[in-house]
Design a protein around this motif. Sequence first.
Motif, PDB file in Angstrom:
ATOM      1  N   HIS B 219      15.775  29.634  54.246  1.00 22.29           N
ATOM      2  CA  HIS B 219      15.357  30.470  53.112  1.00 22.29           C
ATOM      3  C   HIS B 219      16.423  30.433  52.008  1.00 22.29           C
ATOM      4  O   HIS B 219      16.116  30.487  50.827  1.00 22.29           O
ATOM      5  N   GLY B 222      16.284  27.737  49.307  1.00 23.60           N
ATOM      6  CA  GLY B 222      15.260  27.851  48.267  1.00 23.60           C
ATOM      7  C   GLY B 222      14.130  26.839  48.415  1.00 23.60           C
ATOM      8  O   GLY B 222      13.277  26.722  47.539  1.00 23.60           O
ATOM      9  N   GLY B 223      14.120  26.089  49.504  1.00 25.56           N
ATOM     10  CA  GLY B 223      13.034  25.143  49.774  1.00 25.56           C
ATOM     11  C   GLY B 223      13.021  23.921  48.858  1.00 25.56           C
ATOM     12  O   GLY B 223      11.983  23.291  48.696  1.00 25.56           O
ATOM     13  N   VAL B 224      14.167  23.609  48.242  1.00 27.88           N
ATOM     14  CA  VAL B 224      14.210  22.439  47.341  1.00 27.88           C
ATOM     15  C   VAL B 224      14.904  21.260  48.045  1.00 27.88           C
ATOM     16  O   VAL B 224      15.443  21.413  49.136  1.00 27.88           O
ATOM     17  N   MET B 232      21.135  25.623  44.060  1.00 24.17           N
ATOM     18  CA  MET B 232      20.161  26.593  44.579  1.00 24.17           C
ATOM     19  C   MET B 232      20.768  27.568  45.586  1.00 24.17           C
ATOM     20  O   MET B 232      20.411  28.751  45.589  1.00 24.17           O
ATOM     21  N   PRO B 234      23.961  28.841  45.704  1.00 26.83           N
ATOM     22  CA  PRO B 234      24.607  29.965  44.994  1.00 26.83           C
ATOM     23  C   PRO B 234      23.600  30.905  44.332  1.00 26.83           C
ATOM     24  O   PRO B 234      23.813  32.116  44.307  1.00 26.83           O
ATOM     25  N   VAL B 235      22.474  30.363  43.817  1.00 24.66           N
ATOM     26  CA  VAL B 235      21.447  31.215  43.185  1.00 24.66           C
ATOM     27  C   VAL B 235      20.890  32.186  44.217  1.00 24.66           C
ATOM     28  O   VAL B 235      20.791  33.399  43.971  1.00 24.66           O
ATOM     29  N   GLU B 236      20.548  31.676  45.400  1.00 20.67           N
ATOM     30  CA  GLU B 236      19.960  32.536  46.441  1.00 20.67           C
ATOM     31  C   GLU B 236      20.985  33.550  46.952  1.00 20.67           C
ATOM     32  O   GLU B 236      20.649  34.698  47.206  1.00 20.67           O
ATOM     33  N   GLY B 239      21.385  36.223  44.510  1.00 24.94           N
ATOM     34  CA  GLY B 239      20.181  37.078  44.563  1.00 24.94           C
ATOM     35  C   GLY B 239      20.248  38.100  45.678  1.00 24.94           C
ATOM     36  O   GLY B 239      19.698  39.196  45.560  1.00 24.94           O
ATOM     37  N   ALA B 314      13.103  42.345  54.103  1.00 20.89           N
ATOM     38  CA  ALA B 314      13.781  41.269  54.851  1.00 20.89           C
ATOM     39  C   ALA B 314      12.981  40.903  56.092  1.00 20.89           C
ATOM     40  O   ALA B 314      12.812  39.730  56.410  1.00 20.89           O
ATOM     41  N   ALA B 316       9.744  41.356  56.447  1.00 19.50           N
ATOM     42  CA  ALA B 316       8.505  40.712  55.992  1.00 19.50           C
ATOM     43  C   ALA B 316       8.760  39.263  55.594  1.00 19.50           C
ATOM     44  O   ALA B 316       7.909  38.403  55.823  1.00 19.50           O
ATOM     45  N   THR B 317       9.946  38.978  55.015  1.00 20.19           N
ATOM     46  CA  THR B 317      10.271  37.597  54.632  1.00 20.19           C
ATOM     47  C   THR B 317      10.269  36.720  55.876  1.00 20.19           C
ATOM     48  O   THR B 317       9.766  35.599  55.848  1.00 20.19           O
ATOM     49  N   HIS B 320       6.728  36.240  56.930  1.00 18.96           N
ATOM     50  CA  HIS B 320       6.078  35.356  55.971  1.00 18.96           C
ATOM     51  C   HIS B 320       6.509  33.918  56.232  1.00 18.96           C
ATOM     52  O   HIS B 320       5.726  32.983  56.150  1.00 18.96           O
TER      53      HIS B 320
END
Lengths: 86, 338
Positions: B219, B222-224, B232, B234-236, B239, B314, B316-317, B320
């Motif tokens: 997760h 970021g799935g990229v 990605m 550091p972005v996650e 977040g 968290a 639910a993630t 999901h």
Amino acid sequence: MAAKEPREKSDGSELGTTARQMRAAQPYINAVWKLVGGAVVGVLGGYWLDRKLGSGPWLLVGLSFLGICVGFYGFLREMARLGRRK
Amino acid sequence: MRKAMVLFASLFVATAWASESGGHGEGHEPSVPDYILHHVSDTNDFELEVPLSQPIHLGAIPPIRIGSCEPVMTDHGMVAPSGWSGLLQGCLDLSITKHTVMMWLAAVLLLGTLLIWSNRDKTKLVPRGTGANLIEMLVLFVRDEMAIKNIGKEDGPRYVPYLLTAFFFILAMNLLGLVPWMATATGNLAVTAGLAICTFVVTQAAGIRSAGLGGYLKHLTGGVHWSLWPIMIPVEILGLFTKPFALTMRLFANMLAGHIVLFFLIGLIFILGHPAVAVISVPFAFAIYLLELFVAFVQAYVFTLLSALFIGMAVATGHHHDDHGHAESDHGHGKAHA
């Protein structure tokens, strides 16, 4: 001794309105954060590296552009995935 | 009742006026903002304010500092590094301050009252007595209205002990801040940040428990494509910190702002320089005090509710993630059949 009963699986009906709304909105919030966060990480990373390496504005410009591109890519990918789920 | 109100107002004005006059006597004239900031800030110097007199100095607990803590030259002379700036220089300040003492007091009071009130006659189904019933009402409220409604009946009960601890501890600290001679520990950024870090750890643990370590780390990417991970990840990670940051600032700002408003309403008497202002400012301050009493409960409720909401998200993630994994594998089968 009797075996422990398996726990009842929840269907989510007991959740409050706020929790349900937040859970529904979470993938969209994540997608928007990718868009904004990409730019933030690119700009901050470029600024920090420029100061550390003394490479003028080039790493700032380059990493900002890269960050914005990755942010857009992540956002569009997430939106496409959410569209497929619907 | 009216007489009591007038007496209360006169005592308040007289106390404040006497403190102000005392300040003149020393040749040092503290302004109203100075007085307020001194009152709400954290210090290891303890003093007891006495109505119609000078404050009694109770003494200072010697500071406890670990690391390279040699005093440095500043505008105010030689000063030992402390707080965040000290930490950046490699000096960890572990001094026992007013707010630390308030946290200890809140913990001791909670342990005492909750142990007494929860120790009921187990042979009887229904608890008896005001304390036991009050605690049961609050505990059930946290479990049914916060944990289960935000996390779910399957995972909710698992996080009730943490949510109850956070709720009662914050409530106790907020209420202690409204008692004369006490301080509001939740009006300190370090305290609220510490509480938010606890929620952050529980939230991440809930996410890992729900999605598994692999799913949690996946997760974070970021799935990229892996070539984009340096941007990605550091972005996650950045977040992840937005939620505890919001918790920290909300509790800190609400508790601090309430106390500052309260002090400023009394301070208006000195700013405008006429005792008649007290006729308006003291009833207003009294009303704000009652509002603060309400806010103490509301802020404990909001912090716990948001913690439950974040833990629920968290969890639910992770669910999901499972669904998504199944969906992708189904999709794959579909493709294979086609």
